[in-house]
Design an enzyme around this catalytic site. Sequence first.
Site, PDB file in Angstrom:
ATOM      1  N   GLU A  54      -5.575  -6.748  -4.644  1.00  0.00           N
ATOM      2  CA  GLU A  54      -4.356  -6.186  -5.240  1.00  0.00           C
ATOM      3  C   GLU A  54      -3.829  -7.122  -6.322  1.00  0.00           C
ATOM      4  O   GLU A  54      -3.686  -8.325  -6.089  1.00  0.00           O
ATOM      5  CB  GLU A  54      -3.310  -6.011  -4.137  1.00  0.00           C
ATOM      6  CG  GLU A  54      -1.912  -5.743  -4.609  1.00  0.00           C
ATOM      7  CD  GLU A  54      -0.887  -5.978  -3.509  1.00  0.00           C
ATOM      8  OE1 GLU A  54       0.276  -6.270  -3.861  1.00  0.00           O
ATOM      9  OE2 GLU A  54      -1.221  -5.880  -2.315  1.00  0.00           O
ATOM     10  N   LYS A 143       2.802  -1.315   5.164  1.00  0.00           N
ATOM     11  CA  LYS A 143       2.974  -2.738   4.889  1.00  0.00           C
ATOM     12  C   LYS A 143       4.284  -3.182   5.529  1.00  0.00           C
ATOM     13  O   LYS A 143       5.362  -2.824   5.069  1.00  0.00           O
ATOM     14  CB  LYS A 143       2.995  -2.958   3.371  1.00  0.00           C
ATOM     15  CG  LYS A 143       3.408  -4.331   2.903  1.00  0.00           C
ATOM     16  CD  LYS A 143       3.446  -4.367   1.377  1.00  0.00           C
ATOM     17  CE  LYS A 143       4.014  -5.665   0.856  1.00  0.00           C
ATOM     18  NZ  LYS A 143       4.008  -5.698  -0.635  1.00  0.00           N
TER      19      LYS A 143
END
Length: 226
Positions: A54, A143
Site C-alpha cells: 500500500e 482495518k
Amino acid sequence: MQDEPNLPAPYQPHAGLMAAFDACRMIAILRGVTPADAVAHGHALYDAGFRIVEVPLNSPQPLDSIAALRAALPADALVGAGTVLTPARVLDVKQAGGNLIVMPHADLDVIVAAKREGLACVPGVATPTEAFAALKHGADGLKMFPAEQLGPAVLKAWRAVFPVQVPLLPVGGIQPDNMGPFLAAGASGFGLGSALYKPGQDAAATRSHADAFVNGWRIALKGVKR
C-alpha cells in the site's frame, strides 16, 4: 453452542485480495516512499514473502509509485493506495494500476466507489457500528485503527460478533514481537507502517524489517490455539 454471527448482506470478498492475503497476512504500508525508490522496496517486500503493498496518497507522487510497483511486481502481488479520502481518488488509483483501496476511516461513499470500480477495499473502523455499515456497503476487510487504542481486548469482543471469514486487521503500533496477543484475540492479519518502512531507509533495511515480521508472525502463530 453459540450460533455463528451473520452479516447483514451477502459477504463476497475480493478474490485477488483474499488470494494475496492467504499467501501473507500482512499488508506493507510504504508511507512517504518516492517513485524513484518504490520498486526497490517493493521487490524487497515481495522477496520476503509479502503480497500486498500500500502506498498512502499523502506520499510524494503516490500514483507514480503505484504505477511503478504494479508494473514491476508479479501478478500475484496486490498493489494499492492508502489514505484514500474521497471517491474521486478511487478512480485515480485505478487508472494508475492499483487494485486496492485502504482508508483511515469508514466513508461509505469511498467504499461504494471502490467496489463499483472492481477494487478491493479495506476501510478503517473503530466501532462495531462503523464496521457493520462498512461491510454492508461492500468492504472486503476491516482495518482496526488505531490498534494501540483498541487493543486485543476490544478485538476479542469484536471477533465474537463478526464471522470468522471477515478479515480483522489491526493497524498502528504493530511490531514483530507484539503480534501474539492480537492473534490470540482473533486478528486475521496486520497492516504494518513505520516499524516496517520509514522514508529514506534503503531497500536492505526494508528487507531486514520484513524478514523480522515474517519470523515474528511464525513465532506468534505457534503460540495461538485456533
